[in-house]
Design a protein around this motif. Structure first.
Motif, PDB file in Angstrom:
ATOM      1  N   ALA A   1      29.242  62.080  78.444  1.00 43.23           N
ATOM      2  CA  ALA A   1      29.952  63.382  78.509  1.00 43.23           C
ATOM      3  C   ALA A   1      31.318  63.554  78.999  1.00 43.23           C
ATOM      4  O   ALA A   1      32.261  64.132  78.542  1.00 43.23           O
ATOM      5  N   ASP A   2      31.244  62.642  80.192  1.00 40.75           N
ATOM      6  CA  ASP A   2      32.754  62.993  80.819  1.00 40.75           C
ATOM      7  C   ASP A   2      33.465  62.016  80.450  1.00 40.75           C
ATOM      8  O   ASP A   2      34.860  62.011  80.402  1.00 40.75           O
ATOM      9  N   TRP A   3      32.998  61.025  79.776  1.00 43.22           N
ATOM     10  CA  TRP A   3      34.129  59.825  79.104  1.00 43.22           C
ATOM     11  C   TRP A   3      34.925  60.612  77.936  1.00 43.22           C
ATOM     12  O   TRP A   3      36.167  60.512  77.606  1.00 43.22           O
ATOM     13  N   ARG A   4      34.030  61.270  77.428  1.00 43.58           N
ATOM     14  CA  ARG A   4      34.476  62.129  75.955  1.00 43.58           C
ATOM     15  C   ARG A   4      35.497  63.197  76.554  1.00 43.58           C
ATOM     16  O   ARG A   4      36.630  63.374  75.784  1.00 43.58           O
ATOM     17  N   LYS A   5      35.302  63.614  77.724  1.00 39.19           N
ATOM     18  CA  LYS A   5      36.346  64.614  78.010  1.00 39.19           C
ATOM     19  C   LYS A   5      37.664  64.089  78.517  1.00 39.19           C
ATOM     20  O   LYS A   5      38.750  64.795  78.310  1.00 39.19           O
ATOM     21  N   VAL A   6      37.719  62.872  78.699  1.00 38.60           N
ATOM     22  CA  VAL A   6      39.145  62.449  78.953  1.00 38.60           C
ATOM     23  C   VAL A   6      39.817  61.575  77.633  1.00 38.60           C
ATOM     24  O   VAL A   6      40.936  61.233  77.419  1.00 38.60           O
TER      25      VAL A   6
ATOM     26  N   ALA B   1      44.057  56.218  79.675  1.00 33.88           N
ATOM     27  CA  ALA B   1      43.148  56.885  80.377  1.00 33.88           C
ATOM     28  C   ALA B   1      41.676  56.795  80.046  1.00 33.88           C
ATOM     29  O   ALA B   1      40.643  56.646  80.840  1.00 33.88           O
ATOM     30  N   THR B   2      41.506  56.732  78.540  1.00 33.22           N
ATOM     31  CA  THR B   2      40.005  56.506  78.081  1.00 33.22           C
ATOM     32  C   THR B   2      39.729  55.105  78.502  1.00 33.22           C
ATOM     33  O   THR B   2      38.439  54.818  78.641  1.00 33.22           O
ATOM     34  N   GLU B   3      40.831  54.145  78.310  1.00 33.22           N
ATOM     35  CA  GLU B   3      40.256  52.792  78.453  1.00 33.22           C
ATOM     36  C   GLU B   3      39.790  52.453  80.145  1.00 33.22           C
ATOM     37  O   GLU B   3      38.737  51.826  80.409  1.00 33.22           O
ATOM     38  N   GLU B   4      40.609  53.337  80.966  1.00 36.65           N
ATOM     39  CA  GLU B   4      40.275  53.232  82.308  1.00 36.65           C
ATOM     40  C   GLU B   4      38.743  53.533  82.604  1.00 36.65           C
ATOM     41  O   GLU B   4      38.096  52.858  83.480  1.00 36.65           O
ATOM     42  N   VAL B   5      38.465  54.861  81.915  1.00 36.54           N
ATOM     43  CA  VAL B   5      37.052  55.209  82.236  1.00 36.54           C
ATOM     44  C   VAL B   5      36.048  54.126  81.663  1.00 36.54           C
ATOM     45  O   VAL B   5      34.916  53.840  82.145  1.00 36.54           O
ATOM     46  N   ALA B   6      36.391  53.584  80.445  1.00 33.88           N
ATOM     47  CA  ALA B   6      35.683  52.433  79.822  1.00 33.88           C
ATOM     48  C   ALA B   6      35.380  51.430  80.760  1.00 33.88           C
ATOM     49  O   ALA B   6      34.330  50.824  80.893  1.00 33.88           O
ATOM     50  N   THR B   7      36.461  51.008  81.356  1.00 33.43           N
ATOM     51  CA  THR B   7      36.295  49.934  82.344  1.00 33.43           C
ATOM     52  C   THR B   7      35.365  50.141  83.546  1.00 33.43           C
ATOM     53  O   THR B   7      34.677  49.117  83.849  1.00 33.43           O
TER      54      THR B   7
ATOM     55  N   MET C   1      36.052  59.858  66.801  1.00 31.33           N
ATOM     56  CA  MET C   1      35.816  58.600  66.303  1.00 31.33           C
ATOM     57  C   MET C   1      34.690  57.910  67.091  1.00 31.33           C
ATOM     58  O   MET C   1      33.510  57.605  66.786  1.00 31.33           O
ATOM     59  N   ILE C   2      34.604  58.212  68.500  1.00 33.96           N
ATOM     60  CA  ILE C   2      33.583  57.830  69.255  1.00 33.96           C
ATOM     61  C   ILE C   2      32.504  58.831  69.644  1.00 33.96           C
ATOM     62  O   ILE C   2      32.714  59.690  70.361  1.00 33.96           O
ATOM     63  N   THR C   3      31.454  58.518  68.866  1.00 36.09           N
ATOM     64  CA  THR C   3      30.524  59.810  69.147  1.00 36.09           C
ATOM     65  C   THR C   3      29.156  59.307  69.642  1.00 36.09           C
ATOM     66  O   THR C   3      28.193  60.023  69.788  1.00 36.09           O
ATOM     67  N   ASP C   4      28.741  57.964  69.451  1.00 38.18           N
ATOM     68  CA  ASP C   4      27.807  57.457  70.094  1.00 38.18           C
ATOM     69  C   ASP C   4      27.906  56.267  70.884  1.00 38.18           C
ATOM     70  O   ASP C   4      28.644  55.144  70.659  1.00 38.18           O
ATOM     71  N   LEU C   5      27.371  56.366  72.026  1.00 42.22           N
ATOM     72  CA  LEU C   5      27.676  55.437  73.168  1.00 42.22           C
ATOM     73  C   LEU C   5      26.928  54.121  72.734  1.00 42.22           C
ATOM     74  O   LEU C   5      27.401  52.911  72.994  1.00 42.22           O
ATOM     75  N   LYS C   6      25.814  54.351  71.914  1.00 44.32           N
ATOM     76  CA  LYS C   6      25.179  52.995  71.711  1.00 44.32           C
ATOM     77  C   LYS C   6      25.831  51.988  70.711  1.00 44.32           C
ATOM     78  O   LYS C   6      25.689  50.981  70.459  1.00 44.32           O
TER      79      LYS C   6
ATOM     80  N   TYR D   1      21.982  50.823  86.639  1.00 46.60           N
ATOM     81  CA  TYR D   1      22.389  51.906  86.246  1.00 46.60           C
ATOM     82  C   TYR D   1      22.381  52.164  84.753  1.00 46.60           C
ATOM     83  O   TYR D   1      22.089  53.313  83.949  1.00 46.60           O
ATOM     84  N   THR D   2      23.025  51.237  84.212  1.00 48.15           N
ATOM     85  CA  THR D   2      23.338  51.565  82.743  1.00 48.15           C
ATOM     86  C   THR D   2      22.181  51.504  81.698  1.00 48.15           C
ATOM     87  O   THR D   2      22.415  51.673  80.351  1.00 48.15           O
ATOM     88  N   SER D   3      21.185  51.312  82.164  1.00 48.35           N
ATOM     89  CA  SER D   3      19.920  51.162  81.291  1.00 48.35           C
ATOM     90  C   SER D   3      19.298  52.611  81.491  1.00 48.35           C
ATOM     91  O   SER D   3      18.135  52.816  80.876  1.00 48.35           O
ATOM     92  N   LYS D   4      19.904  53.441  82.471  1.00 54.17           N
ATOM     93  CA  LYS D   4      19.281  54.686  82.784  1.00 54.17           C
ATOM     94  C   LYS D   4      19.826  55.791  81.728  1.00 54.17           C
ATOM     95  O   LYS D   4      21.013  55.978  81.618  1.00 54.17           O
ATOM     96  N   ASP D   5      18.826  56.596  81.527  1.00 49.88           N
ATOM     97  CA  ASP D   5      19.282  57.572  80.154  1.00 49.88           C
ATOM     98  C   ASP D   5      20.166  58.619  80.859  1.00 49.88           C
ATOM     99  O   ASP D   5      21.282  58.943  80.355  1.00 49.88           O
ATOM    100  N   ILE D   6      20.043  59.187  81.894  1.00 46.63           N
ATOM    101  CA  ILE D   6      20.881  60.317  82.644  1.00 46.63           C
ATOM    102  C   ILE D   6      22.154  59.554  82.950  1.00 46.63           C
ATOM    103  O   ILE D   6      23.330  60.158  82.741  1.00 46.63           O
ATOM    104  N   PHE D   7      22.256  58.390  83.410  1.00 45.94           N
ATOM    105  CA  PHE D   7      23.529  57.810  83.673  1.00 45.94           C
ATOM    106  C   PHE D   7      24.359  57.761  82.480  1.00 45.94           C
ATOM    107  O   PHE D   7      25.425  58.198  82.523  1.00 45.94           O
ATOM    108  N   ASN D   8      23.854  57.304  81.282  1.00 42.23           N
ATOM    109  CA  ASN D   8      24.527  57.135  80.109  1.00 42.23           C
ATOM    110  C   ASN D   8      24.846  58.439  79.549  1.00 42.23           C
ATOM    111  O   ASN D   8      26.020  58.461  79.263  1.00 42.23           O
TER     112      ASN D   8
END
Length: 766
Positions: free
Chosen positions: A300-305, A272-278, A313-318, A288-295
């Motif tokens: 936030a939603d990724w962490r939910k799954v 599930a986590t991998e799917e959202v990562a893809t 482990m994954i606490t920072d998108l950067k 989009y991926t350069s926009k703060d709101i998008f990230n």
DNA sequence: TCAACGACTTGATGGCAAATAC
DNA sequence: GTATTTGCCATCAAGTCGTTGA
């Protein structure tokens, strides 16, 4: 939010000119309304004949200016008048309208309650007239204090001050045998068809008559609904059978070597986590991926799954590196491109099969195409402009989320094995086949029929008929709202100025919206003080209003418009004692505006003005620009120019300037980022991508010059009465295929039939 | 009465296949 | 035959507008 440019858009100068011309027409328009009325009364043709041309047309050919020649034209509408931009309706009575007659009649007769409402309106009308007489002609009469909140507005109950009713217009009678005969014929034909039932019989009957050479598009089950009786109001279908939606394919985990890196180390993610990562990895190249709101939203939603371990482990998108995934998807894309013909054909076959099963519905015994039979796949929400929810996860829709709408009986679609539907409904007052609630905004999504279907076509036809009715009343309506500019009541004044903008500039109505849920965009009624600037003098013109706001899809509307003095004065008053963020029309909203419009004409709403103005402009531009002696190629050039004028009016433009500015900013970002760092690489990529996009736009501008600036398709598909284009084709011997592609021909089949099979089709007047 | 909702239309976007250029 | 361009078309976000129910 998209940053706005101070430099006018490329074609704005042109538009500016055009609007200025319009102004000239406009004053002429109203001043001469009365004279056209008189003429028509004596001619006993169309009693109510306002000057209903577009502003531009009237100015150029002087239509409706009350001088001699027009009187002659108005008295005797002839086919030839079309090319002169003549503005009367060709039809003299209901019965004159081929095939449309029953549809229109059903509407005109209306229900009992409608009649009662009209009577009531007339009562109100009388009262309104008495009040009006007492009205003084003074702008500053009412002491105006801006309203603090729009919510309170509705407390000011709408008064009926309209001066018209549906009954004002009573066309003269004229016999129409021809059409009745045609209708009869088709009914017989239809009977034959339906008696043997369904699409099979259709193909059978076709094979039985090999005489008729038919184009491929005619080989399908063509339902000539426009020749049939209309269903009672509120009933959309009697029987509806379909196979339900097609669900998105299940997620297939990535090959073992393709992993995301966190903090430099490869990590195994749960499916599930991998799917959202893809979802994110696929968009890595996107802005989009350069926009703060998008990230922020994505993370936030990724962490939910994520599993609790992953979340820990994954606490920072950067620190997440999706590069390997992104490369993998690119390679997959390449592979797809390099597939052999056979492989491609196989995939196509599979798709066609899906289309056959899921892409069709049988409605009242006729096979009809479905517009979107696939359930939207999961992904990241791509809100436009500064949408606060961009990047949020659009969850996978399961059968348990889907409501099915179909006939009662045995033909309920089967859910996929092991699943069940959320609900099965048999509601024939709606047109949708399936619906579900989308996870980002919580709004409903629907599976509906294709534009070529009866349900959509009939609605489309009605839309243009409403716009045509507006044509007959526009003169009076304009006269009335100009009168209202002087009203003592602030809400009436605001309403009249807003209506003037909607009519003159083709602005959208502008519903209120929640900026926590959507980008901050506005339309006419929701304009704020900060969106306009008043210039006593600009570019040699007095009373200029500068509009600068983000409209639908966050597309910038920036325009300098010369307005009437009274409008200008009113705007000054509306802006008094307000901040930039206050509503310009604080005593108006779309509901109030539409309620008022409904009183002026049955079915009239703000958006009808767009349809009306677009269609009338096309008709007039075609008449003006077409030279019958030219070849088809040149005629098409004229057609595209006319079409472009409409697109300009509706502001369907591409944001060239915006792109240019983005490129400039990206270049600076790239320069600012330290060379060799990841940030620099990212900035460089962004810059190159934007540059490429800009270059593309520039090339298109050079190559195709005028047409590429404007999205012509939109106006063609949504605002222009197709009968205008088809009648033009017929009159000037231009194949309809030149003007409408296959899809458009499918959508407008009703119009093609009406015009092409009517002897007088080429003299069709919107 | 009015905010929220439901149903529908409008409109931008991007992928893909057909058309065209080389 | 291959590369490039163009137009078509599906997709889905973002509007409009009427209805509903607290």
């Amino acid at each position: 939010m998209t940053e706005v440019s101070a430099v006018p858009l490329v074609n704005e100068n042109h538009r500016h000119e055009e609007f200025n011309q319009m102004d000239g027409d406009y004053s002429r328009d109203s001043a001469n309304f009365e004279s056209s009325m008189e003429i028509n009364e004596s001619s006993n043709v169309i009693k109510e004949e306002p000057n209903n041309g577009s502003f531009e047309e009237n100015m150029k050919n002087g239509a409706g200016n009350g001088h001699g020649p027009e009187k002659e034209q108005l008295k005797s509408p002839k086919k030839e008048d079309v090319s002169l931009g003549f503005i009367d309706l060709g039809y003299e009575s209901d019965d004159d309208i081929p095939w449309a007659q029953r549809l229109a009649k059903a509407k005109q007769n209306g229900s009992g309650s409608e009649k009662k409402a009209k009577d009531k309106d007339r009562e109100k009308e009388k009262n309104g007239k008495l009040k009006k007489k007492k009205k003084e002609d003074n702008d500053e009469d009412e002491e105006y204090k801006p309203e603090p909140k729009k919510k309170e507005k509705r407390k000011h109950k709408e008064e009926s001050d309209n001066d018209y009713s549906e009954d004002d217009y009573k066309p003269a009678k004229k016999k129409q045998k021809k059409d009745k005969e045609k209708t009869k014929k088709t009914e017989v034909k239809k009977e034959k068809k339906t008696s043997s039932g369904g699409s099979q019989s259709q193909s059978q009957s076709q094979s039985q008559s090999p005489k008729k050479k038919k184009k491929p598009e005619d080989e399908e089950d063509v339902w000539e609904w426009w020749k049939e009786e209309k269903k009672p109001a509120g009933v959309k279908w009697n029987t509806l059978v379909h196979k339900g939606p097609l669900f998105a394919p299940l997620y297939e985990p990535l090959p073992s070597g393709i992993r995301m890196k966190y903090d430099g180390k490869s990590v195994d993610l749960s499916p599930a986590t991998e799917e959202v990562a893809t979802f994110y990895a696929r968009m890595l190249d996107h802005e989009y991926t350069s926009k703060d709101i998008f990230n922020k939203n994505f993370f936030a939603d990724w962490r939910k799954v994520m599993t609790s371990k992953e979340r820990e482990m994954i606490t920072d998108l950067k620190k997440c590196n999706f590069e390997k995934m992104a490369v993998y998807f690119k390679e997959q894309g390449e592979k797809r491109k390099e597939m052999t013909k056979e492989e491609k054909a196989k995939i196509k076959e599979q798709k066609d099969e899906e289309q056959k099963i899921y892409g069709m519905a049988i409605i009242d015994g006729h096979r009809q195409k479905i517009a979107n039979f696939r359930i939207e796949p999961p992904g990241l929400f791509r809100g436009r402009g500064g949408h606060p929810k961009m990047g949020k996860l659009k969850k996978r829709i399961q059968p348990e989320d889907v409501i099915i709408n179909c006939s009662k009986g045995g033909d309920v679609p089967q859910p996929p094995p092991g699943h069940k539907w959320k609900e099965v409904r048999h509601d024939n007052s709606v047109t949708w086949l399936c619906s579900w609630t989308e996870s980002v905004l919580g709004s409903n999504k629907y599976i509906m029929l294709n534009p070529s279907s009866k349900i959509k076509g009939e609605k489309d036809y009605e839309k243009y008929e409403t716009a045509r009715r507006l044509k007959k009343r526009i003169g009076k309506i304009r006269e009335a709202y100009q009168e209202d500019w002087k009203s003592k009541e602030m809400r009436v004044r605001q309403r009249s100025v807003a209506l003037y903008f909607i009519d003159k500039l083709a602005l959208r109505a502008g519903n209120e919206k929640d900026t926590d849920e959507a980008a901050d965009t506005v339309g006419c009624c929701s304009l704020r003080v900060e969106h306009i600037k008043l210039h006593d003098e600009h570019d040699g013109k007095e009373y200029v209003v500068e509009f600068d706001f983000l409209g639908k899809d966050s597309i910038r509307y920036h325009n300098f418009v010369h307005v009437e003095k009274r409008v200008y004065k009113n705007l000054k008053i509306f802006m008094e004692n307000k901040n930039g963020s206050d509503d310009l029309f604080d005593r108006l909203d779309t509901a109030m505006l539409n309620e008022h419009l409904r009183q002026l004409m049955d079915g009239l709403t703000a958006k009808v003005f767009r349809t009306y103005n677009a269609s009338i402009t096309l008709q007039e531009q075609l008449a003006k620009l077409t030279n019958p002696d030219e070849n088809v190629h040149h005629k098409m050039l004229s057609y595209n120019r006319a079409n472009r004028r409409v697109a300009e009016l509706c502001n369907h433009q591409r944001a060239y300037k915006e792109k240019k500015k983005e490129v400039k900013e990206a270049k600076r970002e790239k320069k600012d980022a330290k060379s060799g760092t990841a940030a620099h690489e990212k900035a460089k990529k962004k810059y190159l991508r934007l540059k490429e996009q800009l270059e593309k736009i520039e090339t298109q501008m050079k190559d195709k010059d005028e047409n590429k600036q404007i999205a012509l398709g939109t106006s063609k598909l949504n605002y222009l009465d197709p009968r205008i284009s088809i009648a033009w084709c017929k009159k000037f011997n231009v194949p309809v295929e030149k003007v409408f592609n296959r899809t458009q021909r499918d959508k407008f089949r009703w119009a093609i039939d009406m015009i092409m099979n009517d002897e007088d089709g080429d003299s069709y007047e919107f």
